[in-house]
Scaffold this active site. Structure first.
Site, PDB file in Angstrom:
ATOM      1  N   GLU A  63       0.840  -1.207   0.000  1.00 48.42           N
ATOM      2  CA  GLU A  63       0.000   0.000   0.000  1.00 48.42           C
ATOM      3  C   GLU A  63       0.875   1.258   0.000  1.00 48.42           C
ATOM      4  O   GLU A  63       1.966   1.246   0.553  1.00 48.42           O
ATOM      5  CB  GLU A  63      -0.839   0.018   1.286  1.00 48.42           C
ATOM      6  CG  GLU A  63      -2.308  -0.286   1.111  1.00 48.42           C
ATOM      7  CD  GLU A  63      -3.096   0.832   0.437  1.00 48.42           C
ATOM      8  OE1 GLU A  63      -2.559   1.560  -0.414  1.00 48.42           O
ATOM      9  OE2 GLU A  63      -4.283   0.956   0.763  1.00 48.42           O
ATOM     10  N   ASP A  64       0.362   2.325  -0.567  1.00 47.46           N
ATOM     11  CA  ASP A  64       1.099   3.587  -0.514  1.00 47.46           C
ATOM     12  C   ASP A  64       1.006   4.206   0.881  1.00 47.46           C
ATOM     13  O   ASP A  64       1.998   4.607   1.469  1.00 47.46           O
ATOM     14  CB  ASP A  64       0.584   4.567  -1.587  1.00 47.46           C
ATOM     15  CG  ASP A  64      -0.924   4.766  -1.559  1.00 47.46           C
ATOM     16  OD1 ASP A  64      -1.617   4.127  -0.728  1.00 47.46           O
ATOM     17  OD2 ASP A  64      -1.432   5.560  -2.375  1.00 47.46           O
ATOM     18  N   ASP A 104      -4.315   5.537   6.144  1.00 50.49           N
ATOM     19  CA  ASP A 104      -4.822   6.776   6.707  1.00 50.49           C
ATOM     20  C   ASP A 104      -5.925   6.414   7.722  1.00 50.49           C
ATOM     21  O   ASP A 104      -5.632   6.116   8.876  1.00 50.49           O
ATOM     22  CB  ASP A 104      -5.336   7.614   5.533  1.00 50.49           C
ATOM     23  CG  ASP A 104      -5.709   9.032   5.895  1.00 50.49           C
ATOM     24  OD1 ASP A 104      -5.430   9.449   7.022  1.00 50.49           O
ATOM     25  OD2 ASP A 104      -6.289   9.726   5.054  1.00 50.49           O
ATOM     26  N   ARG A 113       1.877  12.133  -9.223  1.00 54.01           N
ATOM     27  CA  ARG A 113       2.264  10.742  -8.950  1.00 54.01           C
ATOM     28  C   ARG A 113       3.717  10.459  -9.313  1.00 54.01           C
ATOM     29  O   ARG A 113       4.344   9.572  -8.750  1.00 54.01           O
ATOM     30  CB  ARG A 113       1.371   9.776  -9.744  1.00 54.01           C
ATOM     31  CG  ARG A 113      -0.064   9.681  -9.232  1.00 54.01           C
ATOM     32  CD  ARG A 113      -0.714   8.450  -9.808  1.00 54.01           C
ATOM     33  NE  ARG A 113      -2.163   8.466  -9.720  1.00 54.01           N
ATOM     34  CZ  ARG A 113      -2.863   8.048  -8.662  1.00 54.01           C
ATOM     35  NH1 ARG A 113      -2.235   7.608  -7.595  1.00 54.01           N
ATOM     36  NH2 ARG A 113      -4.180   8.079  -8.687  1.00 54.01           N
ATOM     37  N   PHE A 153      -1.737  16.133   4.163  1.00 61.44           N
ATOM     38  CA  PHE A 153      -2.003  15.489   2.880  1.00 61.44           C
ATOM     39  C   PHE A 153      -0.731  15.531   2.034  1.00 61.44           C
ATOM     40  O   PHE A 153      -0.179  16.602   1.778  1.00 61.44           O
ATOM     41  CB  PHE A 153      -3.148  16.190   2.145  1.00 61.44           C
ATOM     42  CG  PHE A 153      -3.640  15.387   0.983  1.00 61.44           C
ATOM     43  CD1 PHE A 153      -4.539  14.341   1.161  1.00 61.44           C
ATOM     44  CD2 PHE A 153      -3.182  15.651  -0.303  1.00 61.44           C
ATOM     45  CE1 PHE A 153      -4.978  13.576   0.098  1.00 61.44           C
ATOM     46  CE2 PHE A 153      -3.617  14.888  -1.382  1.00 61.44           C
ATOM     47  CZ  PHE A 153      -4.517  13.853  -1.179  1.00 61.44           C
TER      48      PHE A 153
HETATM   49  P1  IMP Z   1      -7.610   5.033   4.099  1.00 57.96           P
HETATM   50  O1  IMP Z   1      -8.692   4.121   3.577  1.00 57.96           O
HETATM   51  O2  IMP Z   1      -8.190   6.284   4.697  1.00 57.96           O
HETATM   52  O3  IMP Z   1      -6.623   4.356   5.000  1.00 57.96           O
HETATM   53  O4  IMP Z   1      -6.818   5.606   2.850  1.00 57.96           O
HETATM   54  C1  IMP Z   1      -6.043   4.863   2.032  1.00 57.96           C
HETATM   55  C2  IMP Z   1      -5.976   5.507   0.658  1.00 57.96           C
HETATM   56  O5  IMP Z   1      -6.329   6.900   0.674  1.00 57.96           O
HETATM   57  C3  IMP Z   1      -4.562   5.459   0.166  1.00 57.96           C
HETATM   58  O6  IMP Z   1      -4.308   4.258  -0.518  1.00 57.96           O
HETATM   59  C4  IMP Z   1      -4.468   6.694  -0.725  1.00 57.96           C
HETATM   60  O7  IMP Z   1      -4.872   6.376  -2.025  1.00 57.96           O
HETATM   61  C5  IMP Z   1      -5.450   7.669  -0.123  1.00 57.96           C
HETATM   62  N1  IMP Z   1      -4.780   8.671   0.747  1.00 57.96           N
HETATM   63  C6  IMP Z   1      -4.817   8.755   2.075  1.00 57.96           C
HETATM   64  N2  IMP Z   1      -4.062   9.781   2.537  1.00 57.96           N
HETATM   65  C7  IMP Z   1      -3.521  10.348   1.434  1.00 57.96           C
HETATM   66  C8  IMP Z   1      -2.603  11.456   1.255  1.00 57.96           C
HETATM   67  O8  IMP Z   1      -2.118  12.119   2.182  1.00 57.96           O
HETATM   68  N3  IMP Z   1      -2.286  11.729  -0.045  1.00 57.96           N
HETATM   69  C9  IMP Z   1      -2.760  11.035  -1.099  1.00 57.96           C
HETATM   70  N4  IMP Z   1      -3.595   9.989  -0.968  1.00 57.96           N
HETATM   71  C10 IMP Z   1      -3.976   9.648   0.295  1.00 57.96           C
END
Ligand code: IMP
Length: 187
Positions: free
Chosen positions: A110-111, A114, A176, A163
């Site tokens: 995963e990148d 959050d 990206r 962010f």
């Molecule tokens: P989660 O479901 O809130 O944990 O978010 C996961 C996904 O949200 C990641 O795989 C990203 O694609 C996107 N995301 C969350 N935070 C960021 C950020 O700071 N920048 C860009 N994408 C984010």
């Protein structure tokens, strides 16, 4: 169609810092999966650059004679959690993994984690495919934003509640291809 204007950005994690940490992660993953077959499961699209560098780091962790190795396979899933904004929306599974994942060791790549909602949905989906094991490797972790508890086995960097873009991560599909992680500056 005209291009969206970019915001200025400031570097949060430099290219060399990213590459050094990925080398360490590759070495750790190599040790943990030595002489096993491992499916690297990339989460599209944000993980692509990390995925590619991590896969090579795992390869480079082996010794010259290749007496020990990790057999890597690549699979991809796609989920969507943001719609051109910096606030989370509903998470959807757009493309799931194949039956190939059944009875395999899987490492989700995963990148960023959050709220934890994307990972939770993905792990629930993977359990329906009966894998042997599922672990998670995330380049970035924003623990302050967690809404759902998740276990992340390998973490590149913990970052504050901000962010970020670059190295696969986007804002409205831009940034990206930055080779580093950056924070957008307000204008
Ligand atoms: P989660 O479901 O809130 O944990 O978010 C996961 C996904 O949200 C990641 O795989 C990203 O694609 C996107 N995301 C969350 N935070 C960021 C950020 O700071 N920048 C860009 N994408 C984010």
């Amino acid at each position: 169609m005209s291009a969206t204007k970019s915001f200025p950005e400031s570097v949060l994690i430099s290219e060399s810092c990213l590459q050094n940490r990925i080398r360490e992660l590759g070495a750790q993953i190599f040790t943990d999966y030595e002489n096993k077959e491992l499916v690297l499961l990339g989460v599209l699209r944000g993980s692509v650059l990390f995925f590619a560098d991590l896969a090579r780091a795992i390869f480079k962790a082996q010794d010259e004679n290749r007496t020990r190795e990790v057999l890597l396979r690549f699979e991809f899933v796609q989920l969507m959690s943001y719609q051109d904004s910096t606030r989370p929306s509903t998470v959807k599974l757009i493309r799931g993994g194949s039956d190939y994942l059944t009875e395999r060791h899987i490492l989700i790549v995963e990148d960023i984690v959050d709220t934890g909602r994307t990972l939770t949905l993905l792990c629930e989906h993977l359990q329906t495919l009966n894998p042997k094991t599922v672990k998670v490797c995330a380049l970035l972790d924003k623990p302050s934003q967690r809404q759902v508890p998740v276990v992340v086995d390998y973490i590149g960097f913990e970052i504050p509640d901000t962010f970020v873009v670059g190295y696969g991560l986007d804002y409205a599909q831009q940034y990206r291809n930055l080779p580093y992680i950056a924070v957008l500056e307000p204008i």
